[in-house]
Design an enzyme around this catalytic site. Structure first.
Site, PDB file in Angstrom:
ATOM      1  N   TYR A  60       0.845  -1.205   0.000  1.00 47.12           N
ATOM      2  CA  TYR A  60       0.000   0.000   0.000  1.00 47.12           C
ATOM      3  C   TYR A  60       0.876   1.248   0.000  1.00 47.12           C
ATOM      4  CZ  TYR A  60       0.973   0.631   5.018  1.00 47.12           C
ATOM      5  OH  TYR A  60       1.589   0.831   6.228  1.00 47.12           O
ATOM      6  N   CYS A  61       0.285   2.360  -0.439  1.00 45.49           N
ATOM      7  CA  CYS A  61       0.961   3.663  -0.414  1.00 45.49           C
ATOM      8  C   CYS A  61      -0.112   4.747  -0.276  1.00 45.49           C
ATOM      9  CB  CYS A  61       1.824   3.867  -1.658  1.00 45.49           C
ATOM     10  SG  CYS A  61       0.908   3.735  -3.213  1.00 45.49           S
ATOM     11  N   THR A  62       0.265   6.001  -0.410  1.00 45.49           N
ATOM     12  CA  THR A  62      -0.656   7.110  -0.131  1.00 45.49           C
ATOM     13  C   THR A  62      -1.900   7.102  -1.016  1.00 45.49           C
ATOM     14  OG1 THR A  62       1.228   8.459   0.544  1.00 45.49           O
ATOM     15  CG2 THR A  62      -0.847   9.615   0.118  1.00 45.49           C
TER      16      THR A  62
ATOM     17  N   ILE B 169      -4.092   4.573   0.743  1.00 45.73           N
ATOM     18  CA  ILE B 169      -4.574   4.884   2.092  1.00 45.73           C
ATOM     19  C   ILE B 169      -5.687   5.927   2.049  1.00 45.73           C
ATOM     20  CG2 ILE B 169      -3.873   5.644   4.398  1.00 45.73           C
ATOM     21  CD1 ILE B 169      -0.909   5.123   3.338  1.00 45.73           C
TER      22      ILE B 169
END
Length: 318
Positions: A176-178, A205
């Protein structure tokens, strides 16, 4: 709140990034938008702010372009601009992974997980969750149980994975990332590296935090954002602070840049400790002749020397 902050990306072909960037900058300025946008032959990656009316016009303008007709915008309400200027820059990549053999996410990328599916992955002991962001982003907030790669730049992530491959062998890997853009390429690289079961949080996220079912559950701390807000809340279920003050280790979610312009390291620090340690991360940075905190607060030479002794006390209690 009459302003909005947009976060978005799209992997698509842009034949002339230089001309596109020039035209796009003119459009953004004409609509009083501020932000940072990267464009390349592989697509666009942007975040910008403006009034609701201006950002709505921007989204309509982009969706009218065949290349971006289905581009998803993640939207936050804001009280004002989240940026000071407007930049649109042509780049080699819209997210810098600097691979010898590049990955095209349009052809190779990990399975997309909805927020609800990702929450199930978080609850699965046989699934490895990898945070694809930088260490300072992780330290402010992350998903419970996620692995923290010890990196300060996204381009260093592949080497870190290779060095720690034993941690993920024969397991399902979810990343996952921003906002999702880093994982598009990173998960594709994992597949090329031989990882067979690879998935990613679709929309990142930012999407997970707004989902009506997950409500940001299992997220601890705040999410780091690359604009003047610095951080935003994600977990609507329970509030936790995991960030720790650089100096005393107390709970802290306040990021600053080290006052030494040649350092600029990001540290979590309270207002009290920022003043006590002259906005710096170390003694050497605090005494730097171009200390920005000293200059901004018109601190005298005698006061400067006096506050430098605080570092002596710090070392005595370490």
């Amino acid at each position: 709140m009459n302003y909005q902050v947009l976060l978005y990306y799209k992997y698509t072909t842009i034949d002339d990034p230089e001309q596109f960037a020039q035209d796009h900058l003119a459009f953004c300025k004409a609509h009083h938008l501020k932000g940072r946008i990267l464009v390349s032959t592989e697509g666009i990656n942007g975040t910008l702010s403006g009034t609701k009316e201006e950002t709505e016009q921007y989204m309509a303008h982009m969706h009218a372009d065949e290349r971006f007709k289905d581009m998803v915008f993640k939207i936050d309400e804001a009280e004002g601009h989240a940026f000071k200027k407007m930049h649109v820059r042509p780049r080699k990549e819209i997210v810098a992974l600097d691979l010898e053999e590049d990955v095209d996410p349009r052809h190779t990328t990990g399975q997309y997980l909805s927020p609800v599916e990702f929450r199930k992955a978080l609850e699965d002991d046989d699934t490895v969750i990898i945070d694809a962001r930088n260490d300072y982003e992780f330290d402010l907030g992350h998903f419970r149980g996620a692995i923290r790669p010890n990196i300060t730049r996204f381009r260093d992530l592949p080497d870190w994975i290779k060095e720690n491959k034993a941690l993920f062998a024969d397991k399902k890997v979810v990343t996952y990332c921003t906002g999702g853009i880093r994982c598009e390429k990173f998960s594709g690289w994992l597949l090329k590296e031989g990882f067979e079961d690879v998935a990613q949080l679709h929309g990142g996220i930012a999407t997970y935090g707004k989902d009506p079912e997950t409500k940001g559950q299992y997220w601890d701390g705040k999410m780091y954002v690359f604009d003047d807000r610095i951080s935003v809340d994600i977990n609507q279920v329970e509030k936790t602070i995991i960030g720790k003050d650089w100096f005393d280790g107390k709970p802290c979610e306040r990021y600053i840049n080290c006052a030494n312009p040649e350092c600029n390291k990001q540290i979590l620090v309270s207002e009290e400790n920022e003043a006590k340690y002259l906005g710096a991360c170390s003694y050497d940075c605090a005494k730097h002749e171009r200390n920005r905190y000293v200059q901004a607060n018109n601190i005298s030479g005698n006061e400067w020397q006096q506050r430098l002794t605080n570092f002596d006390d710090l070392h005595q209690h370490a």
